[in-house]
Design an enzyme around this catalytic site. Structure first.
Site, PDB file in Angstrom:
ATOM      1  N   HIS A 116      38.147 -71.043  56.398  1.00  0.00           N
ATOM      2  CA  HIS A 116      37.214 -70.564  55.379  1.00  0.00           C
ATOM      3  C   HIS A 116      35.849 -71.230  55.500  1.00  0.00           C
ATOM      4  O   HIS A 116      34.818 -70.565  55.448  1.00  0.00           O
ATOM      5  CB  HIS A 116      37.779 -70.815  53.974  1.00  0.00           C
ATOM      6  CG  HIS A 116      38.716 -69.753  53.505  1.00  0.00           C
ATOM      7  ND1 HIS A 116      38.394 -68.858  52.520  1.00  0.00           N
ATOM      8  CD2 HIS A 116      39.964 -69.434  53.908  1.00  0.00           C
ATOM      9  CE1 HIS A 116      39.409 -68.028  52.323  1.00  0.00           C
ATOM     10  NE2 HIS A 116      40.374 -68.371  53.148  1.00  0.00           N
ATOM     11  N   ASP A 154      32.266 -69.590  48.691  1.00  0.00           N
ATOM     12  CA  ASP A 154      33.439 -68.847  49.109  1.00  0.00           C
ATOM     13  C   ASP A 154      33.863 -68.005  47.915  1.00  0.00           C
ATOM     14  O   ASP A 154      33.879 -68.481  46.780  1.00  0.00           O
ATOM     15  CB  ASP A 154      34.555 -69.822  49.513  1.00  0.00           C
ATOM     16  CG  ASP A 154      35.735 -69.118  50.162  1.00  0.00           C
ATOM     17  OD1 ASP A 154      36.427 -68.350  49.453  1.00  0.00           O
ATOM     18  OD2 ASP A 154      35.992 -69.344  51.348  1.00  0.00           O
ATOM     19  N   THR A 203      35.578 -64.147  53.174  1.00  0.00           N
ATOM     20  CA  THR A 203      35.761 -64.543  54.572  1.00  0.00           C
ATOM     21  C   THR A 203      36.750 -63.661  55.324  1.00  0.00           C
ATOM     22  O   THR A 203      37.035 -63.917  56.489  1.00  0.00           O
ATOM     23  CB  THR A 203      36.235 -66.010  54.664  1.00  0.00           C
ATOM     24  OG1 THR A 203      37.457 -66.144  53.940  1.00  0.00           O
ATOM     25  CG2 THR A 203      35.211 -66.961  54.110  1.00  0.00           C
ATOM     26  N   HIS A 216      42.572 -56.365  46.857  1.00  0.00           N
ATOM     27  CA  HIS A 216      42.513 -57.282  45.711  1.00  0.00           C
ATOM     28  C   HIS A 216      41.749 -56.673  44.538  1.00  0.00           C
ATOM     29  O   HIS A 216      42.133 -56.858  43.380  1.00  0.00           O
ATOM     30  CB  HIS A 216      41.888 -58.614  46.135  1.00  0.00           C
ATOM     31  CG  HIS A 216      42.792 -59.470  46.962  1.00  0.00           C
ATOM     32  ND1 HIS A 216      43.987 -59.978  46.483  1.00  0.00           N
ATOM     33  CD2 HIS A 216      42.698 -59.894  48.247  1.00  0.00           C
ATOM     34  CE1 HIS A 216      44.563 -60.690  47.430  1.00  0.00           C
ATOM     35  NE2 HIS A 216      43.815 -60.654  48.501  1.00  0.00           N
ATOM     36  N   GLN A 219      38.673 -70.550  71.925  1.00  0.00           N
ATOM     37  CA  GLN A 219      39.145 -69.177  71.770  1.00  0.00           C
ATOM     38  C   GLN A 219      38.096 -68.113  72.095  1.00  0.00           C
ATOM     39  O   GLN A 219      38.391 -67.139  72.794  1.00  0.00           O
ATOM     40  CB  GLN A 219      39.670 -68.960  70.350  1.00  0.00           C
ATOM     41  CG  GLN A 219      40.214 -67.545  70.108  1.00  0.00           C
ATOM     42  CD  GLN A 219      41.119 -67.469  68.913  1.00  0.00           C
ATOM     43  OE1 GLN A 219      42.183 -68.083  68.898  1.00  0.00           O
ATOM     44  NE2 GLN A 219      40.724 -66.730  67.911  1.00  0.00           N
ATOM     45  N   ASP A 270      46.356 -62.309  53.980  1.00  0.00           N
ATOM     46  CA  ASP A 270      45.888 -60.981  54.382  1.00  0.00           C
ATOM     47  C   ASP A 270      46.349 -60.586  55.783  1.00  0.00           C
ATOM     48  O   ASP A 270      46.032 -59.498  56.263  1.00  0.00           O
ATOM     49  CB  ASP A 270      44.360 -60.938  54.324  1.00  0.00           C
ATOM     50  CG  ASP A 270      43.726 -61.934  55.297  1.00  0.00           C
ATOM     51  OD1 ASP A 270      44.406 -62.880  55.717  1.00  0.00           O
ATOM     52  OD2 ASP A 270      42.538 -61.773  55.625  1.00  0.00           O
TER      53      ASP A 270
END
Length: 448
Positions: free
Chosen positions: A17, A114, A136, A145, A329, A368
């Site tokens: 986050h 956030d 995020t 939501h 990554q 999620d």
């Protein structure tokens, strides 16, 4: 440097986050040299995301530590730590904001937070300044939501579970079982679930809701959410709009190993994020599938999880596989040798995969991730989910062959390249994300 505005930034220091929020702040700070950004976050998270290599362009960002709510010597779970942090809020943030205001001699003129930190709405209201929450994750999960009350009213029986939530624009192929568990408060009254529910109630009061995504990935959802907020601003993908400089030295040798691979798009990259590793039996099943197919793979696996690898696996796969404790990554996904990403389906990973044009095999764990996996497979058609929800040897072999070798796999690859092009177009000079970012700059730069 003399600053004329002071913006407070409230981070949620768990999972991935805080880092995307800091990426947003760095991008904003580069465009607004006269604005000071105070970044409020736990000390542990700050020490992870701020490095000594922060460039001079970030001189107008200052990190402040807030208490994370844990007692000395705390050794509880990730989810217990989240609960303790939320219990300590917003008092911990209010104290840090007072310190920052005293140091700089300027009251906060805007609060960026956030989105989970819904209490920032009240803090902003009390000060008479804008509140800009940053979501995020994907627009699909935000939409789910937002429709929490409608979902709870519709979800009343066992027969409902496998039915689509057809009443939510853009989510007609999503079933109740695909939704984040935090939506079902009666079954999951966790501190995080209650926090998200409070967030839903407060978001309409925000000046703007900001996402690290692009409108074109879900145009129906975008249109619906634009009708619900003053401003609904997709400004990403940030890795395309403001690419960060990367360190060419790779201590685990991932990039040099990829360079030695002779066939393009042949390597399977495997990573399940920073929070959770698959259970031991699934690691064994995935290992056995990789060994059976002898496809080249690069696996980022935490040290503690390596103990569950089958005996002799490392020796048997040494010629075509590499296991590391950490991988760069974004650079890995961008390498021409990589042709598939086996992922937990966290939003940052999904977005990085799309931005690199790499299809996915999804094994979600929480939050999620299950919904993201559903969207990957059925809405965007850029990957597949593992059958049964977890790795079994035969199911994993089937999924790997499907994406890497079948005709359907070619179509998946074409789809992800089309979506990558849409993402690239969104961050161009006249793209939707670029225009939304300019709107955001106007909102935060207006004198109060």
């Amino acid at each position: 440097m003399a600053f004329h505005l002071h913006i407070g930034v409230l981070a949620f220091p768990f999972g991935t986050h805080a880092a995307p929020l800091l990426a947003l702040v760095r991008r904003l700070s580069a465009s607004t040299p006269g604005i000071r950004f105070s970044f409020f976050n736990s000390s542990a998270s700050n020490s992870t995301i701020f490095s000594a290599r922060v460039s001079d362009s970030c001189d107008n960002i200052r990190a402040y530590d807030v208490w994370d709510g844990t007692p000395e010597g705390f050794s509880g779970s990730h989810f217990e730590a989240v609960g303790l942090f939320l219990n300590a809020s917003p008092g911990n943030f209010e104290k840090a904001i007072e310190v920052a205001e005293g140091e700089i001699g300027l009251k906060v003129s805007c609060l960026i937070s956030d989105a989970f930190l819904y209490f920032a709405c009240d803090l902003a209201e009390k000060r008479g300044v804008p509140w800009v929450p940053f979501w995020t994750a994907a627009s699909s999960s935000l939409s789910a939501h937002i429709y929490t009350d409608a979902i709870q009213n519709a979800e009343g029986s066992a027969e409902t579970a496998d039915k689509p939530v057809s009443f939510i624009p853009g989510l007609s192929m999503v079933h109740f079982t695909d939704l984040p568990p935090e939506i079902f408060l009666d079954k999951n009254p966790s501190p995080l679930a209650l926090t998200i529910y409070n967030m839903v109630k407060n978001l309409p009061k925000s000046t703007a809701v900001v996402l690290n995504s692009f409108e074109e990935i879900d145009p129906i959802i975008t249109k619906d959410l634009k009708s619900k907020f003053q401003h609904f601003l997709n400004i990403g993908p940030s890795i395309l709009s403001s690419p960060t400089s990367t360190n060419p030295d790779d201590e685990n040798g991932c990039l040099s190993w990829l360079e030695k691979q002779t066939r393009p798009k042949s390597v399977i990259y495997i990573s399940f994020g920073t929070v959770i590793s698959p259970p031991g039996n699934e690691i064994v099943a995935l290992s056995e599938a990789l060994e059976a197919l002898k496809l080249p793979f690069l696996w980022s696996l935490k040290d503690h999880a390596k103990k569950t690898l089958p005996q002799g696996f490392l020796e048997k796969t040494r010629d075509f596989g590499k296991i590391v404790s950490w991988a760069p990554q974004l650079q890995v996904l961008g390498h021409s040798s990589v042709g598939l990403f086996v992922t937990h389906c966290g939003w940052n990973s999904v977005l990085e995969s799309i931005s690199s044009g790499v299809p996915m095999i999804c094994r979600p764990f929480f939050g999620d991730q299950k919904l993201n996996g559903k969207m990957v497979e059925d809405a965007w058609k850029i990957g597949v989910r593992v059958k049964g929800g977890g790795f079994g040897k035969s199911e994993t072999i089937e999924a790997l062959n499907y994406v890497m070798s079948s005709e359907a796999g070619k179509e998946i690859r074409e789809n992800v390249h089309k979506l990558k092009e849409k993402a690239e177009n969104a961050v161009k000079l006249e793209g939707s994300s670029t225009k939304n970012f300019k709107t955001l700059l106007q909102i935060i730069s207006a004198p109060k």
